[in-house]
Design a protein around this motif. Structure first.
Motif, PDB file in Angstrom:
ATOM      1  N   ASN A 126      -8.806  22.965  17.565  1.00 53.09           N
ATOM      2  CA  ASN A 126      -9.994  22.556  18.521  1.00 53.09           C
ATOM      3  C   ASN A 126     -11.302  23.190  18.082  1.00 53.09           C
ATOM      4  O   ASN A 126     -12.317  22.888  18.113  1.00 53.09           O
ATOM      5  CB  ASN A 126      -9.755  22.570  19.833  1.00 53.09           C
ATOM      6  N   SER A 127     -11.234  24.571  17.812  1.00 54.89           N
ATOM      7  CA  SER A 127     -12.088  25.447  17.393  1.00 54.89           C
ATOM      8  C   SER A 127     -12.677  25.210  15.982  1.00 54.89           C
ATOM      9  O   SER A 127     -13.887  24.993  16.069  1.00 54.89           O
ATOM     10  CB  SER A 127     -11.768  27.029  17.484  1.00 54.89           C
ATOM     11  N   ILE A 128     -12.001  24.810  15.219  1.00 55.58           N
ATOM     12  CA  ILE A 128     -12.376  24.546  13.933  1.00 55.58           C
ATOM     13  C   ILE A 128     -12.945  23.139  13.784  1.00 55.58           C
ATOM     14  O   ILE A 128     -13.985  22.799  13.475  1.00 55.58           O
ATOM     15  CB  ILE A 128     -10.975  24.386  12.867  1.00 55.58           C
ATOM     16  N   ALA A 129     -12.238  22.156  14.652  1.00 54.80           N
ATOM     17  CA  ALA A 129     -12.837  20.865  14.712  1.00 54.80           C
ATOM     18  C   ALA A 129     -14.153  20.848  15.422  1.00 54.80           C
ATOM     19  O   ALA A 129     -15.282  19.936  14.971  1.00 54.80           O
ATOM     20  CB  ALA A 129     -11.857  19.824  15.647  1.00 54.80           C
ATOM     21  N   MET A 130     -14.461  21.751  16.372  1.00 53.74           N
ATOM     22  CA  MET A 130     -15.815  21.676  17.194  1.00 53.74           C
ATOM     23  C   MET A 130     -16.671  22.017  16.224  1.00 53.74           C
ATOM     24  O   MET A 130     -17.961  21.493  16.248  1.00 53.74           O
ATOM     25  CB  MET A 130     -15.822  22.906  18.170  1.00 53.74           C
ATOM     26  N   ARG A 131     -16.536  22.929  15.118  1.00 56.33           N
ATOM     27  CA  ARG A 131     -17.453  23.099  14.253  1.00 56.33           C
ATOM     28  C   ARG A 131     -17.721  22.423  13.196  1.00 56.33           C
ATOM     29  O   ARG A 131     -19.052  22.122  12.584  1.00 56.33           O
ATOM     30  CB  ARG A 131     -17.196  24.722  13.756  1.00 56.33           C
ATOM     31  N   LEU A 132     -16.760  21.501  12.757  1.00 56.71           N
ATOM     32  CA  LEU A 132     -16.899  20.350  11.709  1.00 56.71           C
ATOM     33  C   LEU A 132     -17.756  19.313  12.309  1.00 56.71           C
ATOM     34  O   LEU A 132     -18.261  18.638  11.507  1.00 56.71           O
ATOM     35  CB  LEU A 132     -15.547  20.243  10.973  1.00 56.71           C
ATOM     36  N   LEU A 144     -16.183  21.384  29.636  1.00 55.80           N
ATOM     37  CA  LEU A 144     -17.266  21.485  28.537  1.00 55.80           C
ATOM     38  C   LEU A 144     -17.700  23.013  28.581  1.00 55.80           C
ATOM     39  O   LEU A 144     -17.877  23.770  27.449  1.00 55.80           O
ATOM     40  CB  LEU A 144     -18.415  20.547  28.789  1.00 55.80           C
ATOM     41  N   THR A 145     -17.895  23.506  29.944  1.00 54.77           N
ATOM     42  CA  THR A 145     -18.494  24.971  29.771  1.00 54.77           C
ATOM     43  C   THR A 145     -17.503  25.794  29.323  1.00 54.77           C
ATOM     44  O   THR A 145     -17.811  27.054  29.073  1.00 54.77           O
ATOM     45  CB  THR A 145     -18.984  25.021  31.257  1.00 54.77           C
ATOM     46  N   GLN A 146     -16.297  25.565  29.803  1.00 51.91           N
ATOM     47  CA  GLN A 146     -15.005  26.593  29.493  1.00 51.91           C
ATOM     48  C   GLN A 146     -14.608  26.711  28.227  1.00 51.91           C
ATOM     49  O   GLN A 146     -13.945  27.651  27.683  1.00 51.91           O
ATOM     50  CB  GLN A 146     -14.104  26.513  30.633  1.00 51.91           C
ATOM     51  N   ARG A 147     -14.723  25.563  27.385  1.00 48.48           N
ATOM     52  CA  ARG A 147     -13.871  25.372  26.189  1.00 48.48           C
ATOM     53  C   ARG A 147     -14.933  25.491  24.967  1.00 48.48           C
ATOM     54  O   ARG A 147     -14.445  25.908  23.871  1.00 48.48           O
ATOM     55  CB  ARG A 147     -13.060  24.321  26.166  1.00 48.48           C
ATOM     56  N   VAL A 148     -16.260  25.083  25.348  1.00 49.75           N
ATOM     57  CA  VAL A 148     -17.226  25.059  24.175  1.00 49.75           C
ATOM     58  C   VAL A 148     -18.008  26.324  23.885  1.00 49.75           C
ATOM     59  O   VAL A 148     -18.595  26.610  24.905  1.00 49.75           O
ATOM     60  CB  VAL A 148     -17.902  23.609  24.171  1.00 49.75           C
ATOM     61  N   PRO A 149     -17.887  26.803  22.801  1.00 52.04           N
ATOM     62  CA  PRO A 149     -18.798  28.237  22.723  1.00 52.04           C
ATOM     63  C   PRO A 149     -20.371  27.841  23.152  1.00 52.04           C
ATOM     64  O   PRO A 149     -20.627  26.784  22.558  1.00 52.04           O
ATOM     65  CB  PRO A 149     -18.683  28.638  21.528  1.00 52.04           C
ATOM     66  N   VAL A 151     -23.052  28.686  21.272  1.00 53.67           N
ATOM     67  CA  VAL A 151     -23.585  28.141  20.274  1.00 53.67           C
ATOM     68  C   VAL A 151     -23.552  26.647  19.778  1.00 53.67           C
ATOM     69  O   VAL A 151     -24.225  26.015  19.147  1.00 53.67           O
ATOM     70  CB  VAL A 151     -23.270  28.929  19.100  1.00 53.67           C
ATOM     71  N   LEU A 152     -22.253  26.081  20.355  1.00 54.26           N
ATOM     72  CA  LEU A 152     -22.108  24.640  19.947  1.00 54.26           C
ATOM     73  C   LEU A 152     -22.325  23.875  21.215  1.00 54.26           C
ATOM     74  O   LEU A 152     -22.027  22.512  21.070  1.00 54.26           O
ATOM     75  CB  LEU A 152     -20.495  24.494  19.809  1.00 54.26           C
ATOM     76  N   ARG A 153     -22.942  24.225  22.380  1.00 50.52           N
ATOM     77  CA  ARG A 153     -23.243  23.300  23.462  1.00 50.52           C
ATOM     78  C   ARG A 153     -24.009  22.246  23.191  1.00 50.52           C
ATOM     79  O   ARG A 153     -23.978  21.316  23.966  1.00 50.52           O
ATOM     80  CB  ARG A 153     -23.513  23.924  24.441  1.00 50.52           C
ATOM     81  N   GLY A 154     -25.026  22.460  21.960  1.00 51.19           N
ATOM     82  CA  GLY A 154     -26.018  21.289  21.831  1.00 51.19           C
ATOM     83  C   GLY A 154     -25.130  20.108  21.511  1.00 51.19           C
ATOM     84  O   GLY A 154     -25.717  18.871  21.537  1.00 51.19           O
ATOM     85  N   LYS A 155     -23.913  20.128  20.865  1.00 53.69           N
ATOM     86  CA  LYS A 155     -23.203  19.049  20.614  1.00 53.69           C
ATOM     87  C   LYS A 155     -22.551  18.182  21.585  1.00 53.69           C
ATOM     88  O   LYS A 155     -21.868  17.317  21.561  1.00 53.69           O
ATOM     89  CB  LYS A 155     -22.054  19.484  19.624  1.00 53.69           C
ATOM     90  N   GLY A 156     -22.494  18.918  22.717  1.00 54.19           N
ATOM     91  CA  GLY A 156     -21.409  18.701  24.036  1.00 54.19           C
ATOM     92  C   GLY A 156     -22.210  17.292  24.853  1.00 54.19           C
ATOM     93  O   GLY A 156     -23.239  17.340  24.987  1.00 54.19           O
ATOM     94  N   ARG A 157     -20.860  16.735  25.173  1.00 51.36           N
ATOM     95  CA  ARG A 157     -21.308  15.656  26.135  1.00 51.36           C
ATOM     96  C   ARG A 157     -20.293  15.528  27.188  1.00 51.36           C
ATOM     97  O   ARG A 157     -19.145  15.500  26.617  1.00 51.36           O
ATOM     98  CB  ARG A 157     -21.718  14.397  25.363  1.00 51.36           C
ATOM     99  N   THR A 158     -20.509  15.306  28.330  1.00 52.50           N
ATOM    100  CA  THR A 158     -19.499  15.124  29.316  1.00 52.50           C
ATOM    101  C   THR A 158     -19.367  13.293  29.419  1.00 52.50           C
ATOM    102  O   THR A 158     -20.279  12.749  29.630  1.00 52.50           O
ATOM    103  CB  THR A 158     -19.761  15.218  30.733  1.00 52.50           C
ATOM    104  N   ILE A 159     -18.115  13.013  29.347  1.00 57.66           N
ATOM    105  CA  ILE A 159     -17.816  11.479  29.390  1.00 57.66           C
ATOM    106  C   ILE A 159     -17.158  11.353  30.621  1.00 57.66           C
ATOM    107  O   ILE A 159     -16.091  11.888  31.352  1.00 57.66           O
ATOM    108  CB  ILE A 159     -16.692  11.049  28.256  1.00 57.66           C
ATOM    109  N   SER A 160     -17.363  10.370  31.378  1.00 61.36           N
ATOM    110  CA  SER A 160     -16.968   9.978  32.825  1.00 61.36           C
ATOM    111  C   SER A 160     -15.481   9.787  32.481  1.00 61.36           C
ATOM    112  O   SER A 160     -14.905   8.838  31.541  1.00 61.36           O
ATOM    113  CB  SER A 160     -17.775   8.889  33.337  1.00 61.36           C
ATOM    114  N   PHE A 161     -14.469  10.021  33.479  1.00 62.84           N
ATOM    115  CA  PHE A 161     -13.185   9.663  33.366  1.00 62.84           C
ATOM    116  C   PHE A 161     -12.765   8.664  34.894  1.00 62.84           C
ATOM    117  O   PHE A 161     -11.936   8.679  35.179  1.00 62.84           O
ATOM    118  CB  PHE A 161     -12.203  10.795  33.374  1.00 62.84           C
TER     119      PHE A 161
END
Length: 356
Positions: A126-132, A144-149, A151-161
């Motif tokens: 997941n670490s490599i995939a997040m960067r690519l 999102l906050t606990q797993r995504v570094p 520096v990569l949070r700008g790519k992040g988005r929460t999807i409703s479940f």
């Protein structure tokens, strides 16, 4: 000259088709056309008990750890690449990494479903995939906050479940019935749930607990625990059930009992609240954000206090109904998974249009 949306193909890659939260959520988004997006699902391996639906592709009937399943999935995706590949769970992340290297011009999303790493391979994949990848989706803010570094949070988005919208259930007096559904694995903390239930049973002989779901490695130990506690007449292991059958079982209960050690969104808790069950849950993962102690849930911190609270609710019908109603009302205005997924996909692909 006017612009019309380009027709785009989206594939959601998942390890296998089961009854877990990831798979159930994926099924809530129908395959086929959604305006200009063609949505498909692809699984790494084929489960013998599953009949593929239209718009799905199931890989070979091999074990999940067989490398042939991964090479087959990659070969199929590279040969006919989607415009957007969404990968859930670390096994799919391995395929996404190779796909992005071979088809760098195609959009990719890594979809995270748990607030922590399961093991080293999960962390690395997941670490490599997040960067690519082009975007990172998560099932909750906590994930999102606990797993995504940072520096990569700008790519992040929460999807409703939230999978379905449901009418508010009719308020009803509480019954001494508990239910759980999900995989019987260590993460769910069912050994503690059984200890809590046993403490309640000592003071309330008519209490019952129905445990629904496939064995995730703890089934034998949990059955042995029930036998040791002399609860065999009060605890029922129902095995895996279809979603409609789970709903029927939930209708016979008043409390949803789940003492997980960790969670992401915890979809079963959400579904239980929508059904008007009062969740008796540990405040882990996203549960701590939407379950409020004494308002729409009973949060398990001290076992003794939890037992007293549950017994008090069984004796106070009006208070139980208020908490039950608040649990169901909490989800009435929340967006659905299928809508959030499609909106996120369209926004990610928004720059791709055709001239008409």
């Amino acid at each position: 000259m006017t612009q019309t949306p380009k027709k785009l193909r989206v594939v959601h890659l998942i390890p296998y088709d089961g009854i877990g939260g990831v798979e159930i959520a994926a099924h809530s988004l129908p395959t086929g056309w959604h305006e200009n997006l063609l949505f498909e699902r692809q699984y790494l391996v084929r489960e013998a008990s599953v009949t593929p639906q239209t718009g799905e592709y199931h890989g070979p009937s091999t074990p999940l750890n067989d490398p042939r399943a991964y090479w087959h999935a990659l070969w199929r995706l590279v040969r006919n690449p989607p415009d957007l590949l969404v990968a859930s769970l670390w096994r799919s992340a391995l395929v996404l990494i190779c796909f992005k290297i071979l088809r760098p011009n195609k959009k990719t999303v890594i979809f995270l479903h748990l607030a922590h790493d399961v093991h080293l391979i999960d962390k690395l994949a997941n670490s490599i995939a997040m960067r690519l990848c082009d975007a990172i989706w998560a099932d909750s803010t906590m994930t999102l906050t606990q797993r995504v570094p940072q520096v990569l949070r700008g790519k992040g988005r929460t999807i409703s479940f939230l999978l379905t919208s449901r009418p508010l259930p009719t308020p009803r007096a509480p019954r001494a019935n508990f239910v759980f559904w999900g995989r019987l694995n260590a993460q769910k903390g069912l050994d503690r749930s059984l200890k809590l239930f046993a403490a309640i049973a000592r003071r309330l002989p008519e209490v019952r607990f129905t445990i629904i779901g496939p064995d995730g490695g703890m089934g034998k130990a949990l059955r042995a625990q029930v036998k040791k506690m002399n609860l065999e007449s009060r605890v029922v292991f129902s095995g895996p059930m279809l979603h409609d059958d789970i709903s029927q079982a939930a209708a016979q209960a008043s409390f949803y009992l789940q003492t997980s050690h960790d969670e992401g969104m915890a979809m079963a808790v959400v579904e239980a609240m929508q059904a008007g069950l009062v969740p008796v849950v540990t405040p882990v993962g996203e549960i701590a954000r939407y379950c409020r102690d004494g308002e729409n849930a009973v949060l398990v911190r001290s076992d003794e206090t939890t037992v007293d609270t549950v017994l008090a609710l069984l004796e106070d019908s009006d208070r139980y109904k208020r908490i039950s109603s608040a649990a169901a009302k909490y989800w009435q205005s929340k967006p659905l998974y299928r809508d959030d997924f499609l909106v996120a996909a369209k926004e990610l692909m928004g720059g791709q249009t055709n001239a008409a």
